[in-house]
Design a protein around this motif. Structure first.
Motif, PDB file in Angstrom:
ATOM      1  N   VAL A   8      69.603  14.073  52.413  1.00  0.00           N
ATOM      2  CA  VAL A   8      68.273  13.481  52.244  1.00  0.00           C
ATOM      3  C   VAL A   8      68.164  12.845  50.860  1.00  0.00           C
ATOM      4  O   VAL A   8      67.650  11.731  50.708  1.00  0.00           O
ATOM      5  N   GLY A   9      68.659  13.527  49.845  1.00  0.00           N
ATOM      6  CA  GLY A   9      68.637  12.972  48.484  1.00  0.00           C
ATOM      7  C   GLY A   9      69.431  11.687  48.387  1.00  0.00           C
ATOM      8  O   GLY A   9      68.982  10.711  47.765  1.00  0.00           O
ATOM      9  N   LEU A  10      70.604  11.649  49.013  1.00  0.00           N
ATOM     10  CA  LEU A  10      71.425  10.440  49.006  1.00  0.00           C
ATOM     11  C   LEU A  10      70.728   9.299  49.744  1.00  0.00           C
ATOM     12  O   LEU A  10      70.727   8.159  49.278  1.00  0.00           O
ATOM     13  N   ALA A  11      70.125   9.597  50.883  1.00  0.00           N
ATOM     14  CA  ALA A  11      69.411   8.568  51.643  1.00  0.00           C
ATOM     15  C   ALA A  11      68.235   8.010  50.842  1.00  0.00           C
ATOM     16  O   ALA A  11      67.999   6.793  50.825  1.00  0.00           O
ATOM     17  N   LEU A  12      67.514   8.872  50.143  1.00  0.00           N
ATOM     18  CA  LEU A  12      66.400   8.407  49.301  1.00  0.00           C
ATOM     19  C   LEU A  12      66.901   7.544  48.149  1.00  0.00           C
ATOM     20  O   LEU A  12      66.276   6.538  47.800  1.00  0.00           O
ATOM     21  N   PHE A  13      68.028   7.914  47.556  1.00  0.00           N
ATOM     22  CA  PHE A  13      68.609   7.129  46.462  1.00  0.00           C
ATOM     23  C   PHE A  13      69.008   5.733  46.948  1.00  0.00           C
ATOM     24  O   PHE A  13      68.719   4.731  46.291  1.00  0.00           O
ATOM     25  N   VAL A  14      69.653   5.641  48.112  1.00  0.00           N
ATOM     26  CA  VAL A  14      70.047   4.348  48.676  1.00  0.00           C
ATOM     27  C   VAL A  14      68.812   3.519  49.005  1.00  0.00           C
ATOM     28  O   VAL A  14      68.769   2.312  48.743  1.00  0.00           O
ATOM     29  N   ALA A  15      67.787   4.149  49.561  1.00  0.00           N
ATOM     30  CA  ALA A  15      66.540   3.437  49.869  1.00  0.00           C
ATOM     31  C   ALA A  15      65.886   2.907  48.591  1.00  0.00           C
ATOM     32  O   ALA A  15      65.372   1.781  48.562  1.00  0.00           O
ATOM     33  N   LEU A  16      65.911   3.679  47.520  1.00  0.00           N
ATOM     34  CA  LEU A  16      65.357   3.240  46.236  1.00  0.00           C
ATOM     35  C   LEU A  16      66.121   2.033  45.707  1.00  0.00           C
ATOM     36  O   LEU A  16      65.514   1.056  45.250  1.00  0.00           O
ATOM     37  N   LEU A  17      67.451   2.069  45.764  1.00  0.00           N
ATOM     38  CA  LEU A  17      68.252   0.934  45.308  1.00  0.00           C
ATOM     39  C   LEU A  17      67.940  -0.326  46.116  1.00  0.00           C
ATOM     40  O   LEU A  17      67.788  -1.416  45.554  1.00  0.00           O
ATOM     41  N   TYR A  18      67.834  -0.190  47.433  1.00  0.00           N
ATOM     42  CA  TYR A  18      67.507  -1.326  48.291  1.00  0.00           C
ATOM     43  C   TYR A  18      66.135  -1.889  47.933  1.00  0.00           C
ATOM     44  O   TYR A  18      65.955  -3.098  47.827  1.00  0.00           O
ATOM     45  N   TRP A  19      65.170  -1.005  47.730  1.00  0.00           N
ATOM     46  CA  TRP A  19      63.819  -1.445  47.382  1.00  0.00           C
ATOM     47  C   TRP A  19      63.814  -2.175  46.037  1.00  0.00           C
ATOM     48  O   TRP A  19      63.169  -3.216  45.890  1.00  0.00           O
ATOM     49  N   LEU A  20      64.557  -1.681  45.047  1.00  0.00           N
ATOM     50  CA  LEU A  20      64.637  -2.340  43.740  1.00  0.00           C
ATOM     51  C   LEU A  20      65.279  -3.724  43.850  1.00  0.00           C
ATOM     52  O   LEU A  20      64.829  -4.685  43.209  1.00  0.00           O
ATOM     53  N   MET A  21      66.329  -3.849  44.668  1.00  0.00           N
ATOM     54  CA  MET A  21      66.961  -5.163  44.853  1.00  0.00           C
ATOM     55  C   MET A  21      65.985  -6.136  45.506  1.00  0.00           C
ATOM     56  O   MET A  21      65.899  -7.304  45.127  1.00  0.00           O
ATOM     57  N   ARG A  22      65.244  -5.659  46.498  1.00  0.00           N
ATOM     58  CA  ARG A  22      64.267  -6.517  47.185  1.00  0.00           C
ATOM     59  C   ARG A  22      63.165  -6.957  46.228  1.00  0.00           C
ATOM     60  O   ARG A  22      62.747  -8.115  46.236  1.00  0.00           O
ATOM     61  N   GLU A  23      62.682  -6.063  45.396  1.00  0.00           N
ATOM     62  CA  GLU A  23      61.657  -6.410  44.410  1.00  0.00           C
ATOM     63  C   GLU A  23      62.195  -7.425  43.398  1.00  0.00           C
ATOM     64  O   GLU A  23      61.481  -8.334  42.983  1.00  0.00           O
ATOM     65  N   GLY A  24      63.451  -7.287  43.000  1.00  0.00           N
ATOM     66  CA  GLY A  24      64.065  -8.256  42.091  1.00  0.00           C
ATOM     67  C   GLY A  24      64.152  -9.632  42.723  1.00  0.00           C
ATOM     68  O   GLY A  24      63.906 -10.652  42.067  1.00  0.00           O
TER      69      GLY A  24
END
Length: 188
Positions: free
Chosen positions: A27-43
């Motif tokens: 779950v922690g790994l999935a949340l970390f990957v989701a956070l990275l994806y969200w940051l790339m999308r915001e960029g």
């Protein structure tokens, strides 16, 4: 029981898996990957906001004239001219897609299924060349057709790759000949 029998019994026992810890890590790994994806999308969205001063892309006129060249392939994106890593994402220019290019006397018609089509008037064309990369896509030397064009106050490089790379040199010759012809006619 002797110590030898206890040792043998211990070796046969399977280790108990701590499922709660494993699920927690997943779950922690999935949340970390989701956070990275969200940051790339915001960029990506932020880059589009910074480039919001780019004027609307021109659409093809009704009267384009006969086709000089046509090409099917891929559109790999647009960048600020001369800066192959400075991707332009505003107005849909950052969206990679299939492409149908048509060169006429009026200009270059770029039809992209699933993305915004645009038209580059002949007077806006500045240069055509073969290159090896543009904004996140690197190919072999000469594997990319790069068309430089003027849009508003910006010079833009757009990268295309034909399904048949042997077509690229003909496109470069024809586009550059058309650009020279347009410039000499405009100087009169």
């Amino acid at each position: 029981m002797t110590s030898l029998q206890l040792l043998a019994a211990e070796q046969k026992s399977a280790e108990v898996t701590d499922w709660a810890a494993r699920i927690g890590w997943l779950v922690g790994l999935a949340l970390f990957v989701a956070l990275l994806y969200w940051l790339m999308r915001e960029g990506w969205k932020w880059r589009g906001t910074l480039q919001n001063d780019l004027p609307e892309l021109p659409l093809a006129p009704d009267e384009r004239g006969p086709a000089t060249l046509t090409m099917s392939g891929r559109y790999h994106g647009s960048t600020t001219a001369g800066q192959w890593l400075d991707r332009i994402v505003a107005r849909g220019l950052g969206t990679r897609s299939r492409v149908e290019l048509t060169l006429t006397g009026a200009g270059l018609d770029v039809v992209r299924p699933g993305a915004a089509d645009f038209f580059v008037p002949a007077a806006a064309l500045r240069e055509a060349r073969l290159d090896k990369g543009i904004a996140g896509k690197v190919l072999t030397e000469g594997g990319l057709l790069v068309v430089t064009w003027q849009h508003g106050d910006r010079l833009i490089d757009s990268g295309f790759r034909s399904d048949h790379a042997a077509e690229h040199p003909e496109w470069v010759r024809t586009l550059n000949h058309m650009i020279i012809k347009t410039e000499t006619e405009g100087a009169r």
